[in-house]
Design a protein around this motif. Structure first.
Motif, mmCIF file in Angstrom:
data_model
loop_
_atom_site.group_PDB
_atom_site.id
_atom_site.type_symbol
_atom_site.label_atom_id
_atom_site.label_comp_id
_atom_site.label_asym_id
_atom_site.label_seq_id
_atom_site.Cartn_x
_atom_site.Cartn_y
_atom_site.Cartn_z
ATOM 1 N N HIS B 66 0.823 -1.257 -0.117
ATOM 2 C CA HIS B 66 0.145 0.053 -0.009
ATOM 3 C C HIS B 66 0.758 1.478 0.061
ATOM 4 C CE1 HIS B 66 0.990 -0.756 4.129
ATOM 5 N NE2 HIS B 66 0.465 0.703 4.541
ATOM 6 N N HIS B 68 2.559 3.629 1.836
ATOM 7 C CA HIS B 68 2.876 3.690 3.170
ATOM 8 C C HIS B 68 3.019 5.158 3.756
ATOM 9 C CE1 HIS B 68 4.047 -0.292 3.043
ATOM 10 N NE2 HIS B 68 4.502 -0.044 1.722
ATOM 11 N N ALA B 69 2.805 5.442 5.011
ATOM 12 C CA ALA B 69 2.478 6.723 5.772
ATOM 13 C C ALA B 69 3.908 6.798 6.747
ATOM 14 C CB ALA B 69 1.360 7.024 6.472
ATOM 15 N N HIS B 122 -7.235 -0.301 5.999
ATOM 16 C CA HIS B 122 -6.337 0.662 6.317
ATOM 17 C C HIS B 122 -6.072 1.570 5.333
ATOM 18 C CE1 HIS B 122 -2.482 1.843 7.974
ATOM 19 N NE2 HIS B 122 -1.699 1.504 6.881
ATOM 20 N N ASP B 145 -0.334 -3.746 5.950
ATOM 21 C CA ASP B 145 -0.871 -3.326 7.280
ATOM 22 C C ASP B 145 -2.197 -4.023 7.474
ATOM 23 O OD1 ASP B 145 1.529 -2.203 7.508
ATOM 24 O OD2 ASP B 145 0.676 -0.145 7.617
HETATM 25 FE FE LIG Z 1 0.730 1.800 6.635
#
Ligand SMILES: [Fe+2]
Ligand SMILES: [Fe+2]
Lengths: 241, 241
Positions: B66, B68-69, B122, B145
């Motif tokens: 995904h 990512h943060a 998520h 996640d």
């Molecule tokens: Fe994440």
């Protein structure tokens, strides 16, 4: 993990981030009360005991690859949670334990076997554990601080000897088949496993000659481990402190 | 790892300690130039590229589960080292990549297959990757996640939705056989793998009802990730920043 896991094998790698220590859980689902934990750390005993219980396992042995200088073993605390568990360490470690292990001794984990291989050099009492399946095929070796991924344990204290470590790794570990997985006691760079074949070629220290290895080890100039003055006296006594 | 590894499978779990991110290397020795790296991190690209080369592999895909943060993806830096590598992410991630993945699409890794399973919740664009062997047996699932070991990713930003995450995990992951290994994008407590069967029973959030899950997720009160304002804009653009 990178080895072919027999269907009844339970295998878990666990990490303690303060000392970058790996703890390994090994069990056979067909003999659930014979689980073994290699190199438990005192601060993660709660986590490990919960996992062992969630997996429906009972602990037979808490093994230490050697008398650690960087963390306190969890074997003492584990005994309170698993009363029939026995602590074990090499007879050459100079430490108290319920069972003092001899070179070439085997430990049964259900149908699986851990073969004890004395690999002194980081300390006098370092022992590696070779996991074999029911057909005696070697699957993975738990190398403690003798052989790390692209590295090795230091040899500048606790009876350390570069010559002895080089000999141990070359005769007792690099003699294993190339596809045997390597699981060390520590990693500081985010690796989790390697293989014998890879370390023979790519280990920057142990792929060298014995003389070159000694020169490398003599010039590491490492600081003293933060916990050594607490950890070694405690670990000589099975983690009691 | 805890799944039966076919003899030609190369599997490595790698850890980046700043963001507690796992990166996974998967390859088939019989097709060495079709290796895949899942969730590479920018700061560990040098380590990962060196390992891939030491293992004699070439990289076909750099996959992200995904956008990512908490870290910047390594796919952009990896392309410079492996010019034929393609970056890939879900078509629903809202990010640029060489390949935008659709639900149920498969990615060949030599004789092995990664099956894409959309697991939003998520983020909208979260995708899990199910590794299957040559006989289409599921071995392991890389859950990003969506499903963590005894946990899950937060649902309070980046289009997060507790209802959607619960549905994803229960329909696309918990529907897999119990013995399938679970490899998440992160772990913060030193676990490295789990199984579907274990998480169905012991996951403290996702073993609950959908309503209880939503209540838990609505009350986490987590701080904003340190890197989110840097990482998300970079990751939308394949890690270029
Ligand atoms: Fe994440
Ligand atoms: Fe040590």
């Amino acid at each position: 993990m990178t080895f072919p896991t027999p269907s009844s094998l339970v295998f878990r790698q666990l990490f303690e981030s303060e000392s970058s220590t790996f703890t390994y859980l090994i069990a056979d689902r067909t003999h659930p009360n014979e689980a073994v934990l290699i190199d438990p750390v005192d601060s993660t005993v709660e986590r490990d005991a919960k996992l062992i219980k969630e997996l429906g396992l009972g602990l037979k042995f808490g093994l230490n690859t050697h008398c650690h200088a960087d963390h306190i073993t969890g074997t003492n605390l584990l005994r309170a949670k698993f009363p029939s568990m026995k602590s074990a360490i090499s007879e050459n470690a100079g430490s108290k334990a319920d069972v003092l292990l001899k070179d070439n001794q085997t430990i049964e984990v259900g149908q699986f076997v851990l073969e004890c291989r004395a690999t002194p050099g980081h300390t006098d009492g370092c022992m590696s554990f070779l996991l074999k399946d029911q057909q005696q095929n070697p699957l993975a070796v738990f190398t403690g601080d003798a052989l790390l991924i692209r590295g090795c344990g230091r040899t500048d204290f606790q009876q350390g000897s570069a010559a002895s470590l080089y000999n141990s790794v070359h005769t007792r570990l690099f003699s294993l088949p190339d596809n045997v997985s390597v699981y060390p006691a520590h990693d500081y760079r985010g690796f989790t496993s390697s293989t014998i074949g890879e370390e023979k070629v790519h280990n920057p220290r142990l792929s060298k000659s014995a003389d070159e290895f000694k020169t490398i080890m003599d010039n590491l100039n490492l600081p003293k481990p933060k916990l050594i003055d607490v950890a070694v006296p405690a670990n000589i006594n099975c983690g009691v402190h």
